[in-house]
Design a protein around this motif. Structure first.
Motif, PDB file in Angstrom:
ATOM      1  N   GLY A   1       9.891  17.314 -12.211  1.00  9.27           N
ATOM      2  CA  GLY A   1      10.580  17.327 -13.442  1.00  9.27           C
ATOM      3  C   GLY A   1      10.599  15.902 -14.028  1.00  9.27           C
ATOM      4  N   ARG A   2      11.651  15.605 -14.793  1.00 14.91           N
ATOM      5  CA  ARG A   2      11.650  14.302 -15.359  1.00 14.91           C
ATOM      6  C   ARG A   2      11.982  13.177 -14.254  1.00 14.91           C
ATOM      7  NH1 ARG A   2      17.954  13.940 -18.058  1.00 14.91           N
ATOM      8  NH2 ARG A   2      18.973  13.776 -16.037  1.00 14.91           N
ATOM      9  N   PHE A   3      11.495  12.200 -14.707  1.00 18.04           N
ATOM     10  CA  PHE A   3      11.254  10.840 -13.781  1.00 18.04           C
ATOM     11  C   PHE A   3      11.847   9.751 -14.564  1.00 18.04           C
ATOM     12  CE2 PHE A   3       8.454   8.957 -10.546  1.00 18.04           C
ATOM     13  CZ  PHE A   3       9.442   7.720 -10.116  1.00 18.04           C
ATOM     14  N   LEU A   4      13.273   9.830 -14.943  1.00 16.78           N
ATOM     15  CA  LEU A   4      13.817   8.454 -15.523  1.00 16.78           C
ATOM     16  C   LEU A   4      14.345   7.495 -14.796  1.00 16.78           C
ATOM     17  CD1 LEU A   4      15.893  10.371 -18.253  1.00 16.78           C
ATOM     18  CD2 LEU A   4      13.633   9.614 -18.567  1.00 16.78           C
ATOM     19  N   SER A   5      14.924   7.627 -13.664  1.00 14.40           N
ATOM     20  CA  SER A   5      15.426   6.825 -12.708  1.00 14.40           C
ATOM     21  C   SER A   5      14.508   6.635 -11.650  1.00 14.40           C
ATOM     22  CB  SER A   5      16.737   7.398 -12.381  1.00 14.40           C
ATOM     23  OG  SER A   5      17.248   6.403 -11.137  1.00 14.40           O
ATOM     24  N   GLY A   6      13.890   5.352 -11.594  1.00 15.70           N
ATOM     25  CA  GLY A   6      13.127   4.864 -10.465  1.00 15.70           C
ATOM     26  C   GLY A   6      13.232   3.671 -10.106  1.00 15.70           C
ATOM     27  N   GLY A   7      12.106   3.078  -9.355  1.00 14.79           N
ATOM     28  CA  GLY A   7      12.336   1.491  -8.849  1.00 14.79           C
ATOM     29  C   GLY A   7      13.312   1.206  -7.856  1.00 14.79           C
ATOM     30  N   PRO A   8      13.800   0.077  -7.817  1.00 11.86           N
ATOM     31  CA  PRO A   8      14.940  -0.269  -7.155  1.00 11.86           C
ATOM     32  C   PRO A   8      16.470   0.339  -7.497  1.00 11.86           C
ATOM     33  CG  PRO A   8      13.645  -2.055  -7.680  1.00 11.86           C
ATOM     34  CD  PRO A   8      13.168  -0.936  -8.632  1.00 11.86           C
ATOM     35  N   SER A   9      16.257   0.765  -8.628  1.00  9.19           N
ATOM     36  CA  SER A   9      17.620   1.609  -8.928  1.00  9.19           C
ATOM     37  C   SER A   9      17.784   2.918  -8.423  1.00  9.19           C
ATOM     38  CB  SER A   9      17.849   1.751 -10.353  1.00  9.19           C
ATOM     39  OG  SER A   9      16.832   2.540 -11.021  1.00  9.19           O
ATOM     40  N   ALA A  10      16.540   3.542  -8.012  1.00  7.55           N
ATOM     41  CA  ALA A  10      16.592   4.824  -7.503  1.00  7.55           C
ATOM     42  C   ALA A  10      16.457   4.835  -6.017  1.00  7.55           C
ATOM     43  CB  ALA A  10      15.574   5.563  -8.064  1.00  7.55           C
ATOM     44  N   ASP A  11      15.777   3.618  -5.385  1.00  5.26           N
ATOM     45  CA  ASP A  11      15.697   3.920  -4.109  1.00  5.26           C
ATOM     46  C   ASP A  11      15.472   2.483  -3.521  1.00  5.26           C
ATOM     47  OD1 ASP A  11      14.976   4.807  -1.658  1.00  5.26           O
ATOM     48  OD2 ASP A  11      12.912   5.480  -1.929  1.00  5.26           O
ATOM     49  N   THR A  12      15.686   2.218  -2.239  1.00  4.99           N
ATOM     50  CA  THR A  12      15.673   0.902  -1.814  1.00  4.99           C
ATOM     51  C   THR A  12      14.090   0.569  -1.535  1.00  4.99           C
ATOM     52  OG1 THR A  12      15.992   1.854   0.422  1.00  4.99           O
ATOM     53  CG2 THR A  12      17.880   0.798  -0.624  1.00  4.99           C
ATOM     54  N   GLY A  13      13.571  -0.550  -1.248  1.00  4.14           N
ATOM     55  CA  GLY A  13      12.277  -0.991  -0.949  1.00  4.14           C
ATOM     56  C   GLY A  13      12.240  -1.951   0.361  1.00  4.14           C
ATOM     57  N   LEU A  14      10.992  -1.873   1.053  1.00  2.72           N
ATOM     58  CA  LEU A  14      11.040  -2.665   2.214  1.00  2.72           C
ATOM     59  C   LEU A  14       9.305  -3.295   2.191  1.00  2.72           C
ATOM     60  CD1 LEU A  14      12.830  -1.052   4.949  1.00  2.72           C
ATOM     61  CD2 LEU A  14      13.658  -3.306   4.106  1.00  2.72           C
ATOM     62  N   THR A  15       9.169  -4.387   2.423  1.00  2.67           N
ATOM     63  CA  THR A  15       7.952  -4.974   2.772  1.00  2.67           C
ATOM     64  C   THR A  15       7.401  -4.189   4.025  1.00  2.67           C
ATOM     65  OG1 THR A  15       8.461  -7.013   2.131  1.00  2.67           O
ATOM     66  CG2 THR A  15       6.756  -7.012   3.494  1.00  2.67           C
ATOM     67  N   GLY A  16       5.966  -3.885   3.645  1.00  2.00           N
ATOM     68  CA  GLY A  16       5.374  -2.989   4.866  1.00  2.00           C
ATOM     69  C   GLY A  16       5.564  -1.729   5.289  1.00  2.00           C
ATOM     70  N   ARG A  17       6.241  -0.936   4.443  1.00  2.00           N
ATOM     71  CA  ARG A  17       6.488   0.295   4.335  1.00  2.00           C
ATOM     72  C   ARG A  17       5.349   1.260   3.988  1.00  2.00           C
ATOM     73  NH1 ARG A  17      12.616   2.013   3.551  1.00  2.00           N
ATOM     74  NH2 ARG A  17      12.184   1.968   1.518  1.00  2.00           N
ATOM     75  N   LYS A  18       4.371   0.808   3.323  1.00  2.00           N
ATOM     76  CA  LYS A  18       3.294   1.353   2.759  1.00  2.00           C
ATOM     77  C   LYS A  18       1.814   0.972   3.459  1.00  2.00           C
ATOM     78  CE  LYS A  18       5.295   4.222  -0.183  1.00  2.00           C
ATOM     79  NZ  LYS A  18       6.392   4.240   0.803  1.00  2.00           N
ATOM     80  N   ILE A  19       2.014   1.133   4.710  1.00  2.00           N
ATOM     81  CA  ILE A  19       0.928   0.683   5.599  1.00  2.00           C
ATOM     82  C   ILE A  19      -0.420   1.612   5.575  1.00  2.00           C
ATOM     83  CG2 ILE A  19       2.126  -0.565   7.123  1.00  2.00           C
ATOM     84  CD1 ILE A  19       1.919   1.613   9.246  1.00  2.00           C
ATOM     85  N   ILE A  20      -0.187   2.882   5.288  1.00  2.00           N
ATOM     86  CA  ILE A  20      -1.168   4.079   5.141  1.00  2.00           C
ATOM     87  C   ILE A  20      -1.933   3.673   3.845  1.00  2.00           C
ATOM     88  CG2 ILE A  20      -2.159   6.282   5.140  1.00  2.00           C
ATOM     89  CD1 ILE A  20      -1.356   5.066   7.973  1.00  2.00           C
ATOM     90  N   VAL A  21      -1.275   3.508   2.730  1.00  2.00           N
ATOM     91  CA  VAL A  21      -1.441   3.267   1.483  1.00  2.00           C
ATOM     92  C   VAL A  21      -2.231   1.944   1.125  1.00  2.00           C
ATOM     93  CG1 VAL A  21      -0.693   2.595  -0.844  1.00  2.00           C
ATOM     94  CG2 VAL A  21       0.526   4.525   0.077  1.00  2.00           C
ATOM     95  N   ASP A  22      -1.858   1.058   2.200  1.00  2.00           N
ATOM     96  CA  ASP A  22      -2.375  -0.168   2.191  1.00  2.00           C
ATOM     97  C   ASP A  22      -3.815  -0.328   2.862  1.00  2.00           C
ATOM     98  OD1 ASP A  22      -0.523  -1.249   0.545  1.00  2.00           O
ATOM     99  OD2 ASP A  22       0.379  -2.525   2.072  1.00  2.00           O
TER     100      ASP A  22
END
Length: 281
Positions: A233-254
């Motif tokens: 569906g719609r994706f208005l709220s994103g980025g840091p306002s919608a979810d927390t972020g941490l360094t190194g949490r995308k190791i498979i993507v990387d």
């Protein structure tokens, strides 16, 4: 009767505006700024981001003099979070600097030329792409990069910085043959919502399909390829306002998109004595 073996493999990527990837970019931005002044610096920079808040920490030993806050703000601005319309503004966010010097116990092992730690590091190469990487993860990355390109160049100005891509490739006899499924989720403004207010318009989805998905994937798509754009569906709220972020949490993507094993160590914000990064390279 055919004896050919067929299977499907899926990899995902994220755009630069994804909260975890924002943190990776900040950690590496701090690292880059330090290494420009001090090539022998010891850097392990970790970051955390949430709504209106940015925390940078870790262990850094260096002769370099940098303005951490300015580096963070500039990196966030380049990503596209420079106004509150996408939920996060680099000009008004709170930045907490909690960086310390490297532990003396760690320095003993590193300063003599050693790695200073143990761990599992896995490298892998294949002939599926010019990058010597598996096709699914490369295609997912290229879709994510194209999303950023069409947003920043104003080709699709209603897109936001946050997004995810996912590509499923069909393999026959261990070789990639075609793309079976593409899933693309991208942040956007209210301007492209349909009458229900819950989904993007058909026109905007067609624009994304043509200018992003078909632009990148080309002939690998066939009449049976399934394409899903913002299926939730719609994706208005994103980025840091919608979810927390941490360094190194995308190791498979990387790394390899799940095509091979991973030792567990992340890459971003670490100088070359940190073998989590340099040994994999």
């Amino acid at each position: 009767m055919s004896n050919k073996q067929s299977y499907f493999f899926t990899s995902e990527s994220v755009t630069e505006g994804h909260p975890d990837k924002v943190c990776d970019i900040i950690s590496d931005s701090v690292l880059d700024a330090i290494l420009k002044q001090d090539s022998k610096a010891r850097v392990a920079c970790e970051t955390f981001i949430s709504k209106g808040l940015f925390i940078v920490g870790g262990e850094i030993t260096t002769s370099a003099r940098i303005n951490t806050r300015d580096i963070i703000k500039e990196a966030i601005k380049k990503i596209g979070y420079d106004k509150l319309s996408f939920g996060f503004d680099c000009n008004t966010c709170v930045i907490i600097d909690a960086i310390n010097t490297q532990s003396l116990d760690v320095a003993v092992g590193v300063d003599t030329g050693g790695a200073g730690d143990q761990g599992l590091m896995i490298g892998f190469a294949c002939r599926e792409t010019p990058e010597f990487m598996p096709l699914p993860i490369i295609l997912a990355h290229k879709l994510a990069m194209r999303l950023a390109e069409v947003r920043k160049k104003g080709i699709l100005p209603y897109l936001g910085p946050d997004g995810k891509t996912q590509v499923t490739v069909e393999y026959v006899d261990w070789k990639p043959k075609r793309i079976d499924t593409v899933v693309l989720s991208t942040q956007h403004t209210e301007k492209v919502l349909d009458r229900t207010g819950n989904r993007m318009t058909k026109k905007s989805k067609e624009e994304i399909a043509n200018k992003v998905i078909k632009y990148v994937l080309g002939k690998l798509i066939d009449k049976n390829t399934k394409i899903y754009i913002n299926p939730a569906g719609r994706f208005l709220s994103g980025g840091p306002s919608a979810d927390t972020g941490l360094t190194g949490r995308k190791i498979i993507v990387d790394t390899y998109g799940g095509m091979t094993a991973h030792g567990g160590g992340a890459f971003s914000g670490k100088d070359s004595t940190k073998v989590d990064r340099s040994a994999c390279y």
